[in-house]
Design an enzyme around this catalytic site. Structure first.
Site, PDB file in Angstrom:
ATOM      1  N   ARG A 116     -32.570  20.851  81.332  1.00  0.00           N
ATOM      2  CA  ARG A 116     -31.643  19.877  80.762  1.00  0.00           C
ATOM      3  C   ARG A 116     -30.413  20.610  80.235  1.00  0.00           C
ATOM      4  O   ARG A 116     -30.501  21.757  79.758  1.00  0.00           O
ATOM      5  CB  ARG A 116     -32.350  19.180  79.609  1.00  0.00           C
ATOM      6  CG  ARG A 116     -31.540  18.161  78.844  1.00  0.00           C
ATOM      7  CD  ARG A 116     -32.092  16.830  79.067  1.00  0.00           C
ATOM      8  NE  ARG A 116     -31.570  15.797  78.180  1.00  0.00           N
ATOM      9  CZ  ARG A 116     -30.910  14.749  78.652  1.00  0.00           C
ATOM     10  NH1 ARG A 116     -30.659  14.622  79.946  1.00  0.00           N
ATOM     11  NH2 ARG A 116     -30.507  13.797  77.843  1.00  0.00           N
ATOM     12  N   THR A 396     -28.675   8.968  87.274  1.00  0.00           N
ATOM     13  CA  THR A 396     -29.904   9.747  87.275  1.00  0.00           C
ATOM     14  C   THR A 396     -30.619   9.538  88.610  1.00  0.00           C
ATOM     15  O   THR A 396     -30.376   8.541  89.291  1.00  0.00           O
ATOM     16  CB  THR A 396     -30.806   9.322  86.089  1.00  0.00           C
ATOM     17  OG1 THR A 396     -30.065   9.488  84.880  1.00  0.00           O
ATOM     18  CG2 THR A 396     -32.081  10.121  85.997  1.00  0.00           C
ATOM     19  N   ASN A 416     -26.060  11.859  83.679  1.00  0.00           N
ATOM     20  CA  ASN A 416     -25.991  10.815  82.654  1.00  0.00           C
ATOM     21  C   ASN A 416     -25.383   9.530  83.189  1.00  0.00           C
ATOM     22  O   ASN A 416     -26.061   8.780  83.859  1.00  0.00           O
ATOM     23  CB  ASN A 416     -25.300  11.300  81.380  1.00  0.00           C
ATOM     24  CG  ASN A 416     -25.639  10.399  80.198  1.00  0.00           C
ATOM     25  OD1 ASN A 416     -26.649   9.712  80.240  1.00  0.00           O
ATOM     26  ND2 ASN A 416     -24.832  10.379  79.172  1.00  0.00           N
ATOM     27  N   ASP A 438     -25.816  11.676  75.294  1.00  0.00           N
ATOM     28  CA  ASP A 438     -27.228  11.450  74.957  1.00  0.00           C
ATOM     29  C   ASP A 438     -27.570  11.975  73.563  1.00  0.00           C
ATOM     30  O   ASP A 438     -28.670  11.755  73.062  1.00  0.00           O
ATOM     31  CB  ASP A 438     -28.152  12.104  75.997  1.00  0.00           C
ATOM     32  CG  ASP A 438     -28.476  11.159  77.158  1.00  0.00           C
ATOM     33  OD1 ASP A 438     -28.188   9.954  77.054  1.00  0.00           O
ATOM     34  OD2 ASP A 438     -29.019  11.621  78.168  1.00  0.00           O
ATOM     35  N   SER A 467     -33.782  12.900  76.014  1.00  0.00           N
ATOM     36  CA  SER A 467     -33.711  12.254  77.328  1.00  0.00           C
ATOM     37  C   SER A 467     -34.792  11.192  77.455  1.00  0.00           C
ATOM     38  O   SER A 467     -35.804  11.242  76.755  1.00  0.00           O
ATOM     39  CB  SER A 467     -33.910  13.317  78.407  1.00  0.00           C
ATOM     40  OG  SER A 467     -34.074  12.731  79.664  1.00  0.00           O
ATOM     41  N   SER A 468     -34.577  10.263  78.361  1.00  0.00           N
ATOM     42  CA  SER A 468     -35.619   9.276  78.685  1.00  0.00           C
ATOM     43  C   SER A 468     -36.319   9.608  79.993  1.00  0.00           C
ATOM     44  O   SER A 468     -37.186   8.851  80.437  1.00  0.00           O
ATOM     45  CB  SER A 468     -34.998   7.882  78.818  1.00  0.00           C
ATOM     46  OG  SER A 468     -34.448   7.463  77.611  1.00  0.00           O
ATOM     47  N   GLY A 489     -32.355   5.312  85.355  1.00  0.00           N
ATOM     48  CA  GLY A 489     -32.043   4.059  84.659  1.00  0.00           C
ATOM     49  C   GLY A 489     -32.042   4.136  83.148  1.00  0.00           C
ATOM     50  O   GLY A 489     -32.323   3.136  82.479  1.00  0.00           O
ATOM     51  N   GLY A 490     -31.729   5.303  82.552  1.00  0.00           N
ATOM     52  CA  GLY A 490     -31.638   5.393  81.088  1.00  0.00           C
ATOM     53  C   GLY A 490     -32.966   5.031  80.452  1.00  0.00           C
ATOM     54  O   GLY A 490     -34.024   5.425  80.950  1.00  0.00           O
TER      55      GLY A 490
HETATM   56  N1  GLY Z   1     -29.201  10.863  80.898  1.00  0.00           N
HETATM   57  C1  GLY Z   1     -30.357  10.090  80.974  1.00  0.00           C
HETATM   58  C2  GLY Z   1     -31.490  10.641  80.241  1.00  0.00           C
HETATM   59  O1  GLY Z   1     -31.671  11.839  80.231  1.00  0.00           O
HETATM   60  O2  GLY Z   1     -32.215   9.897  79.623  1.00  0.00           O
END
Ligand code: GLY
Length: 592
Positions: A116, A396, A416, A438, A467-468, A489-490
């Site tokens: 990341r 993503t 992102n 984020d 992050s998700s 998808g966030g």
């Molecule tokens: N940028 C999306 C995530 O890492 O959740």
């Protein structure tokens, strides 16, 4: 068939094949590789499900050459950098969960690689009023090249040139604009049309190359020789090409561009790039419904949040072997999602910088307490947690891989938002992430989606933003892979991956499991959204306070809640069912 018609029929079929090759850019998938042509397909020996067909094919080519799941994932990722430049790429970062139970080269491996992006500045800079959402201050130090090369070196079997070859070919030969690309490009065009100031306030990306500003059409071919050159340099010189060589310098120049115009200095330095190191971590492992789950630990919230949701459902007596939706079980799932997202917002961040109580959150006593608090009606939002909501995104991409040795990789990568920061590294044809968005902004100013997160997630130099992303591998009682999943998808990554895995546990095949309409809630804002086609009876009961539970339904017609790429072991022993979410248009590929 009537003999008279045979030549005509043959000609028609041939024309159709040629037309589809031209339209969808399907070059030959490669020796020994079968490409699905549909969103779901079964492969006997190994499979790759990426959100673009050419990326799936690139991965499957590595499997056909004798490579393992890591080789395939790395090849797919570099190819995605070319064909999904708005979703991920060498300007971004990601997570890779690797499970190789019996790899001929590496033996048993269960690990997670965190590549990341990291913050190049801290909260004091962030507090000075800069935008962490757009433009050069939104760019975090990219980790994708370092992460992929680390994974390849430690757990792959093929050389760099081999795994990068399909991506380089894709960049030179081009790819065809599909609906997903078109929507992303037009979304950006619309944004810029509404706010022309954005065009001048950002660095330029290779706009012409990506045929934006309203000129892009489905079926256009996009070549990117500059990006091919970047990939060639990385293939030849390794990570140094990206951090110290011409590419690194181009990144620094792209971000320093405005300083030349004496607006403000800053950005990422060559030292930041050279100092970036991927981190190998112990994955989170837990047992739910008798199956082993392997997920990404923080700084991903994906593993913890998804496992918390599923464990709360388990504590409420959910019947995992039945995928049929029922009012009560959907209600419990929504309530479990809200509790888990409230915990995500309050407790999760980069564990190297903050105390992150993963074990406590997944502890059976905590799970029982939360499960007991779920009644038949919805509670006020503050009863699920304190006010710390989170972000959404569109940039993503997820790849699922299984190899002929029983190994699997779940890899999710991101820049992102769609097209990331929109800062282009023009000489090398790629865009930089806006992952700084984020982080929590020190002013508590809501992010691009009107949301904020906890203080633990404030930017600090070297810290990874929360992050998700939820790359996940599921095992049977014998430790063999039964499913590989993840999404883009966030925050919808978490809810969509959870629902798809529930469908798999409930007995659906991979195609059905990803195609089923989904719902999304993220605790705050208190909004429950459904994709169109969701079971209307359940939706009416849940949303009607007189009849049911009083959920606050704000949208019944969402076109896509997450994009899930899934591989499931075929229960009849036919191999691997692979499904690429039809919402984004990917196609799986594999070997038989
Ligand atoms: N940028 C999306 C995530 O890492 O959740």
């Amino acid at each position: 068939m009537n003999k008279k018609w045979t030549p005509i029929a043959f000609l028609c079929v041939a024309l159709c094949v040629v037309a589809s090759l031209v339209l969808f850019g399907c070059a030959s998938p490669g020796k020994g590789v079968r490409s699905a042509g549909t969103f779901a397909q079964t492969f006997a020996r190994g499979a790759v499900a990426a959100d673009h067909e050419m990326a799936s094919q690139a991965g499957a080519q590595m499997l056909a050459m004798g490579g393992n799941a890591v080789d395939a994932a790395v090849a797919a990722s570099f190819t995605l950098s070319v064909v999904r430049p708005y979703s991920c790429g060498i300007g971004g970062g990601g997570f890779m969960v690797i499970y190789l139970p019996d790899d001929p080269t590496h033996g048993f491996v269960s690990t997670a690689i965190n590549y990341r992006e990291t913050a190049p500045y801290d909260q004091s800079v962030a507090a000075s009023g800069i935008s962490m959402s757009n433009g050069r201050y939104s760019v975090a130090v990219p980790g994708t090249v370092a992460g992929l090369l680390y994974a390849l070196e430690h757990y792959g079997t093929l050389d760099r040139e081999t795994v990068m070859a399909p991506a380089i070919t894709a960049a030179y030969d081009g790819f065809v604009v599909d609906e997903s690309f078109y929507r992303a490009a037009m979304g950006l065009h619309e944004k810029y049309t509404k706010n022309p100031g954005l065009q001048t306030s950002h660095m330029r990306m290779p706009w012409e190359k990506f045929a934006l500003f309203g000129r892009v059409k489905i079926g256009d071919r996009i070549e990117n020789p500059e990006h091919a050159r970047a990939l060639e340099l990385i293939a030849r010189d390794g990570l140094d090409a990206f951090t110290q060589g011409q590419i690194g310098q181009a990144i620094v120049d792209a971000l320093a561009h405005k300083a030349k115009r004496r607006i403000r200095g800053g950005g990422i330095t060559l030292d930041d790039l050279a100092g970036y190191t991927p981190i190998e971590m112990q994955p989170i492992e837990t047992t739910i419904a008798g199956k082993g789950f392997i997920g990404m630990p923080p700084p991903s919230s994906g593993g913890v949040t998804m496992f918390e949701i599923l464990k709360i459902m388990q504590a409420k007596g959910h019947n995992f072997s039945d995928a049929k939706l029922k009012n009560a079980s959907v209600h419990v799932m929504i309530e479990a999602i809200k509790h888990s997202f409230a915990d995500r917002a309050r407790y999760l961040a980069d564990p190297e910088f903050a105390d992150v109580p993963v074990d406590e959150l997944l502890d059976e006593e905590n799970i029982r307490r939360l499960a007991a608090s779920i009644g038949t009606s919805v509670k006020p939002s503050q009863e699920y947690g304190t006010h710390e909501p989170l972000v959404d995104d569109a940039g993503t991409s997820h790849v699922s891989v299984v190899d002929p040795f029983g190994g699997a990789v779940a890899m999710t990568e991101t820049i992102n938002h769609a097209f990331g920061s929109r800062v282009g590294v023009e000489p090398f044809g790629f865009v930089l992430n806006n992952e700084m968005d984020d982080f929590t902004h020190p002013s508590a100013r809501p992010n691009g989606f009107g949301l904020v997160q906890s203080k633990k997630n404030m930017p600090e130099v070297g810290k990874h933003p929360l992050s998700s992303m939820s790359p996940t591998i599921v095992l049977d009682e014998d430790g063999q892979v039964i499913a590989v999943a993840g999404a883009s998808g966030g925050p919808r990554i978490i809810t969509s991956t959870t629902q798809v895995l529930l469908n798999v546990l409930g007995g659906m095949d991979a195609g059905q499991a990803v195609a089923m309409p989904r719902l999304h809630h993220q605790w705050l804002p208190d909004e429950l959204r459904f994709e169109s086609g969701y079971n209307i009876h359940i939706l009416n009961v849940l949303g009607n306070p007189l009849r049911g539970y009083g959920h606050h339904i704000t949208d019944r017609n969402v076109s896509a809640i997450g994009n899930v790429q899934l591989i499931v072991r075929d229960p009849d022993g036919k191999g691997w069912q692979a499904a690429c979410d039809p919402r984004k248009g990917g196609r799986p590929a594999g070997i038989d």
